[in-house]
Design a protein around this motif. Structure first.
Motif, PDB file in Angstrom:
ATOM      1  N   VAL A  45       0.770  -1.365   0.158  1.00  4.31           N
ATOM      2  CA  VAL A  45      -0.004  -0.023  -0.028  1.00  4.31           C
ATOM      3  C   VAL A  45       0.782   1.007   0.203  1.00  4.31           C
ATOM      4  O   VAL A  45       0.509   2.151  -0.683  1.00  4.31           O
ATOM      5  N   PHE A 145      -9.854   6.108  -3.494  1.00  2.00           N
ATOM      6  CA  PHE A 145     -10.018   4.714  -2.813  1.00  2.00           C
ATOM      7  C   PHE A 145      -9.157   4.862  -1.548  1.00  2.00           C
ATOM      8  O   PHE A 145      -8.159   5.069  -1.553  1.00  2.00           O
ATOM      9  N   ASP A 146     -10.018   4.744  -0.335  1.00  4.57           N
ATOM     10  CA  ASP A 146      -9.349   4.665   0.951  1.00  4.57           C
ATOM     11  C   ASP A 146      -9.102   3.220   1.298  1.00  4.57           C
ATOM     12  O   ASP A 146      -9.771   2.457   1.848  1.00  4.57           O
ATOM     13  N   PHE A 147      -7.687   2.839   1.296  1.00  4.50           N
ATOM     14  CA  PHE A 147      -7.217   1.555   1.677  1.00  4.50           C
ATOM     15  C   PHE A 147      -7.492   1.331   3.039  1.00  4.50           C
ATOM     16  O   PHE A 147      -7.439   0.167   3.938  1.00  4.50           O
ATOM     17  N   ALA A 152     -12.394  -1.417   1.635  1.00  2.00           N
ATOM     18  CA  ALA A 152     -10.872  -2.057   1.393  1.00  2.00           C
ATOM     19  C   ALA A 152     -11.162  -3.530   2.288  1.00  2.00           C
ATOM     20  O   ALA A 152     -11.524  -3.726   3.291  1.00  2.00           O
ATOM     21  N   ASP A 153     -10.757  -4.490   1.273  1.00  2.00           N
ATOM     22  CA  ASP A 153     -10.675  -5.859   2.047  1.00  2.00           C
ATOM     23  C   ASP A 153      -9.088  -6.124   1.953  1.00  2.00           C
ATOM     24  O   ASP A 153      -8.259  -5.729   1.604  1.00  2.00           O
ATOM     25  N   ASN A 156      -7.293  -5.981  -1.294  1.00  2.00           N
ATOM     26  CA  ASN A 156      -6.567  -4.384  -1.642  1.00  2.00           C
ATOM     27  C   ASN A 156      -5.458  -4.165  -0.805  1.00  2.00           C
ATOM     28  O   ASN A 156      -4.266  -3.837  -1.512  1.00  2.00           O
ATOM     29  N   ILE A 157      -5.416  -4.608   0.337  1.00  2.00           N
ATOM     30  CA  ILE A 157      -4.019  -4.596   1.204  1.00  2.00           C
ATOM     31  C   ILE A 157      -2.937  -5.377   0.804  1.00  2.00           C
ATOM     32  O   ILE A 157      -1.815  -4.830   0.513  1.00  2.00           O
ATOM     33  N   ASP A 162      -6.131  -0.477  -5.911  1.00  2.00           N
ATOM     34  CA  ASP A 162      -7.293   0.386  -5.678  1.00  2.00           C
ATOM     35  C   ASP A 162      -8.633  -0.358  -6.105  1.00  2.00           C
ATOM     36  O   ASP A 162      -8.447  -1.584  -6.983  1.00  2.00           O
ATOM     37  N   ASP A 163      -9.623   0.270  -6.033  1.00  2.00           N
ATOM     38  CA  ASP A 163     -11.124  -0.255  -6.618  1.00  2.00           C
ATOM     39  C   ASP A 163     -11.025  -0.245  -8.121  1.00  2.00           C
ATOM     40  O   ASP A 163     -11.732  -0.925  -8.433  1.00  2.00           O
TER      41      ASP A 163
END
Length: 387
Positions: A45, A145-147, A152-153, A156-157, A162-163
């Motif tokens: 990230v 998009f907010d990690f 966020a799942d 994503n991390i 991002d989305d």
């Protein structure tokens, strides 16, 4: 020689931040704790992440409220668990960082009892630092998009995407961290991951880390820990639910999901066995009633014994689902809970427990944490990261 001379201005700053500290018993240094330059931490990230000037200003504001511990390698087992000094003053310096970045300059002290550490800092052997910080958000510069947000799942991390599939650190994609949630400590480290975070002698600089993924607490330090003054070994710190990286968390979720699935399967099997035993018991009771009053007393006695044995098996079968589900209740903080005997209530009870477990998983995947201070009670608390 990087140690700052103890003049009147420095004495005044020390007294304002730590009135009980004797200036003659500490060595004071300057360092750039963090800057607005992209970080170089190897994290899915935070590859190339940028902290804003507002974030640095909020870090400075936190120092005005309370000093922060100075550790060795973030208090890892390779270094000291307790602080060796304190970070007690901060100021913003515009244009002095890498490529003209804005820096947060800090003053910190090391207790004089750590003579070998002070000597290594003065010689430049130890010249980098790392801060353990937590932002309220980490937003993609491409999509916003907010990690650390609710959408966020773990994928994503883990992958740093991002989305819209933009991978952080690739083709200019990176997160922007604008608001501070927590600053837990600053550490002397072997090698840092934040650009321009280096201890300077009577001027100023500092650096931060590059560790493995994917703890969302930005700890900007890499390399071996500097050799501290010899001390008795301290016990390894205990790791709680909010002090783990995503790999640990994913393992716990998978393990407990398997346990839960096994428990549900065992519960269904136990209920089926219970129903079969009930049917068999009722049949035996009917047969026993038919034999009552006849001359077949031995058969009655045998059937009575068999009925009692079946009753014991039935009672054990009734208790089995509760025993199998006790790990689930313990996982959600209800170690003394028991399964209701009423089937409909039991189903509602298990469904509620599953929902609590899912909420816990969502909460943890929404933010993972590390550091010496308690994380926020919100979803971001688990995403503490070191810079």
């Amino acid at each position: 020689m990087k140690q700052l001379p103890l003049n009147d201005d420095l004495r005044a700053k020390l007294k304002a931040a730590a009135p009980d500290t004797d200036p003659e018993k500490v060595a004071v240094f300057e360092a750039a704790a963090l800057s607005t330059a992209p970080v170089r931490k190897k994290h899915p990230v935070y590859q190339g992440a940028v902290h804003t000037a507002n974030f640095l200003a909020q870090m400075m504001g936190e120092l005005q409220k309370e000093s922060r511990p100075l550790q060795i390698m973030h208090g890892s087992s390779e270094g000291d668990q307790l602080p060796i000094g304190r970070v007690f003053h901060g100021s913003i310096s515009e244009g002095t960082g890498v490529d003209g970045a804005t820096e947060l300059l800090t003053l910190f002290w090391i207790d004089n009892e750590h003579e070998s550490l002070i000597a290594k800092v003065n010689s430049g052997t130890i010249d980098q630092v790392s801060v353990a910080i937590l932002g309220k958000s980490a937003k993609s510069n491409k999509t916003g998009f907010d990690f650390m947000g609710p959408d966020a799942d773990l994928e994503n991390i883990w992958l740093g995407v991002d989305d819209k599939g933009n991978k952080m650190g690739v083709d200019g994609a990176h997160v922007i961290v604008d608001e501070l949630d927590g600053w837990f400590e600053m550490s002397l480290v072997g090698q840092g991951g934040a650009q321009g975070a280096r201890i300077k002698g009577r001027q100023l600089q500092l650096s931060a880390s590059g560790q493995e993924v994917p703890s969302m607490t930005l700890e900007l330090s890499t390399g071996p820990a500097p050799t501290p003054t010899p001390k008795p070994p301290a016990p390894a710190p205990q790791k709680d639910t909010f002090d783990m990286d995503a790999k640990d968390f994913a393992g716990i979720v998978a393990e407990n999901a398997t346990k839960l699935a096994n428990a549900e399967s065992a519960k269904a099997a136990a209920e089926a066995a219970r129903d079969a035993l009930k049917t068999e018991r009722d049949a035996l009771k009917t047969e026993l009633d038919a034999l009552k009053g006849s001359d077949a007393q031995k058969q009655v006695a045998d059937l009575t014994t068999e009925r009692d044995a079946l009753k014991t098996q039935l009672d054990n079968a009734k208790a089995l689902p509760g025993k199998l589900l006790s790990p689930l209740f313990a996982m959600i903080g209800q170690p003394t809970a028991t399964l209701d005997e009423d089937e409909a209530k039991a189903v509602t009870q298990v469904t509620g427990a599953l929902d609590s477990l899912k909420a816990l998983g969502a909460r943890l995947s929404g933010g993972l944490s590390l550091g010496s201070a308690a994380p926020r009670t919100g979803g971001n608390a688990a995403f503490k990261r070191r810079a």
